[in-house]
Design a protein around this motif. Structure first.
Motif, short mmCIF file in Angstrom:
data_model
loop_
_atom_site.label_atom_id
_atom_site.label_comp_id
_atom_site.label_asym_id
_atom_site.label_seq_id
_atom_site.Cartn_x
_atom_site.Cartn_y
_atom_site.Cartn_z
N VAL A 49 -11.71 17.57 -39.22
CA VAL A 49 -12.31 18.05 -37.66
C VAL A 49 -11.20 17.89 -36.41
O VAL A 49 -10.25 17.44 -36.79
N THR A 50 -11.63 18.75 -35.51
CA THR A 50 -11.20 19.26 -34.19
C THR A 50 -11.67 18.69 -32.88
O THR A 50 -10.78 18.66 -31.94
N ARG A 51 -13.03 17.99 -33.16
CA ARG A 51 -13.59 17.83 -32.25
C ARG A 51 -14.17 16.65 -31.87
O ARG A 51 -14.44 16.45 -33.21
N LYS A 55 -12.80 13.48 -34.70
CA LYS A 55 -11.19 14.34 -34.80
C LYS A 55 -9.99 13.41 -35.39
O LYS A 55 -9.69 12.51 -34.92
N GLY A 56 -9.56 14.31 -36.00
CA GLY A 56 -8.27 13.79 -36.42
C GLY A 56 -9.07 14.24 -38.51
O GLY A 56 -7.83 13.45 -39.09
N GLY A 238 -15.39 21.79 -38.64
CA GLY A 238 -14.51 21.06 -38.07
C GLY A 238 -14.21 21.01 -36.54
O GLY A 238 -14.15 19.98 -35.97
N ALA A 239 -14.42 22.42 -36.37
CA ALA A 239 -14.12 22.09 -34.86
C ALA A 239 -15.37 22.17 -34.03
O ALA A 239 -15.46 22.15 -33.01
N CYS A 240 -16.16 21.75 -34.23
CA CYS A 240 -18.08 21.85 -33.72
C CYS A 240 -17.93 20.10 -33.83
O CYS A 240 -18.34 19.54 -33.14
N GLY A 241 -18.83 20.08 -35.07
CA GLY A 241 -18.66 18.07 -35.35
C GLY A 241 -20.82 18.37 -35.31
O GLY A 241 -20.46 16.90 -34.84
N ALA A 242 -21.13 19.35 -34.39
CA ALA A 242 -22.42 19.19 -33.97
C ALA A 242 -23.31 18.36 -35.14
O ALA A 242 -24.10 17.29 -34.98
#
Length: 255
Positions: A49-51, A55-56, A238-242
């Motif tokens: 997860v980047t966002r 995150k992390g 992972g770059a979204c998270g929605a």
């Protein structure tokens, strides 16, 4: 009489097309480094997860046997995308799997005490209320554990078993929030849902901004990527998270 295809036979039998090749019980034996919960290698999911709030966190996956663990009411019972996933190992739903998952969670809790995210289920679904209760137990045992995913089970289903599973999932989600972000696929009665754009109700919800199209799917479909600071598109989950952060229904594009 026309001979049924392998897919048609699997649909009738309620199992994977690749049941004999790729469905296994943990009790049959695991490779030395094999785990039921695996680090994600899926480009759509991403590895981390980047966002956002998680995150992390590394992303892990669990794959069960499609149809064998799914409610027959699932809209994709016959055309499940697992029909095209020949190489995926599916784990059978049995006591050995439960023991293995708990061992895996113990391992990841020690390795990632800051938190990790499990995607349930790449294939398959929650197959009993008792299985949902296991995840409730594990959320209590492992503070680093976070879960997200989708289910075809519904808390308002006509079938009593499906309804019991759906009610258990709803209760757990309400109790745990972002730690158990499981959406109801095809539901128009629960806002935390995953719906298809081939339904006019979904299109109406998009027009009124009461739902959002999966940003990762838009990115994959169009080849576009978000610019720095933008949240409209995302190269991976992972770059979204929605899906685990937004309270609105997510709309997936069907073909």
């Amino acid at each position: 009489m026309k001979q049924l295809t392998k897919t048609e036979l699997a649909v009738l039998a309620g199992k994977s097309v690749y049941h004999s090749l790729r469905a296994k019980s943990v009790a049959d034996g695991m490779a030395k480094t094999e785990r039921a919960l695996k680090a994600s290698t899926n480009t759509k999911l991403g590895k981390r997860v980047t966002r956002g709030k998680l995150k992390g966190f590394p992303i892990l996956t669990l794959t069960l046997e499609e149809r064998a663990t799914c409610p027959r009411s699932c809209a994709h019972w016959a055309d499940c995308y697992g029909n095209n996933m020949m190489n995926a190992t599916r784990y059978k739903a049995d006591d050995a799997l439960i023991q293995q998952i708990e061992q895996d969670l113990t391992h990841y809790q020690a390795k990632y005490p800051q938190g990790f995210l499990v995607r349930l289920h790449v294939l398959g679904d929650f197959y009993s209320a008792a299985y949902v209760a296991q995840w409730a137990k594990w959320l209590g045992m492992f503070p680093a554990l976070h879960v997200y995913g989708y289910t075809a089970n519904q808390p308002d289903a006509i079938d009593s078993q499906e309804r019991a599973i759906g009610e258990a999932l709803l209760s757990l989600r309400l109790a745990c929030g972002i730690r158990f972000a499981v959406r109801f696929s095809g539901s128009f009665t629960d806002s935390f849902a995953a719906i298809s754009n081939d339904d006019s109700r979904a299109r109406d919800m998009l027009a009124s901004k009461r739902a959002f199209v999966c940003p990762t799917q838009i990115s994959k479909e169009t080849g576009q990527h978000a610019k720095k600071g933008e949240a409209t598109l995302a190269e991976s989950c992972g770059a979204c998270g929605a899906c685990w952060q937004s309270a609105k229904p997510v709309v997936f594009i069907t073909h």
